[in-house]
Design a protein around this motif. Structure first.
Motif: not given
Length: 112
Positions: A9-33
């Motif tokens: 869960r912690q590893l997935i959470d770190q990946l989530y933070r990287i994806v979220k912080e790579s998005c613009p502030k006003d994004f509505t959803s994101a996906k990273c494969r």
């Protein structure tokens, strides 16, 4: 056993933070494969990613922020090793989704 799940869960959470912080502030959803190829004869491995976010109803292909993306090369193999040790599952890719309601889901892909 809880420890192994918590580590995943912690590893997935770190990946989530990287994806979220790579998005613009006003994004509505994101996906990273994230693709993980560890089947090379010389023992080497590779990690790749394909990243999209949705803004104003439009899907935008982007790159993860370079300064944030570096840990991905370590996090994805760590996650694979922990999951394989825990369940025996040998996935070769997974997609992390940040849904419009803010929830996070993952979908793992296994070779045929």
């Amino acid at each position: 056993m809880d420890n192994i799940i918590e580590e995943q869960r912690q590893l997935i959470d770190q990946l989530y933070r990287i994806v979220k912080e790579s998005c613009p502030k006003d994004f509505t959803s994101a996906k990273c494969r994230f693709e993980y190829d560890h089947g090379y004869e010389d023992g080497s491995e590779s990690v790749g990613e394909t990243f999209y976010y949705t803004k104003n109803g439009e899907s935008v292909s982007a790159a993860l922020k370079h300064e944030l993306a570096f840990p991905v090369m370590d996090l994805v193999p760590q996650l694979h090793a922990k999951m394989k040790a825990h369940t025996g599952g040998d996935w070769n890719a997974f997609t992390l989704f940040i849904n419009e309601d803010g929830t996070v889901t993952t979908k793992f892909e296994y070779p045929d």
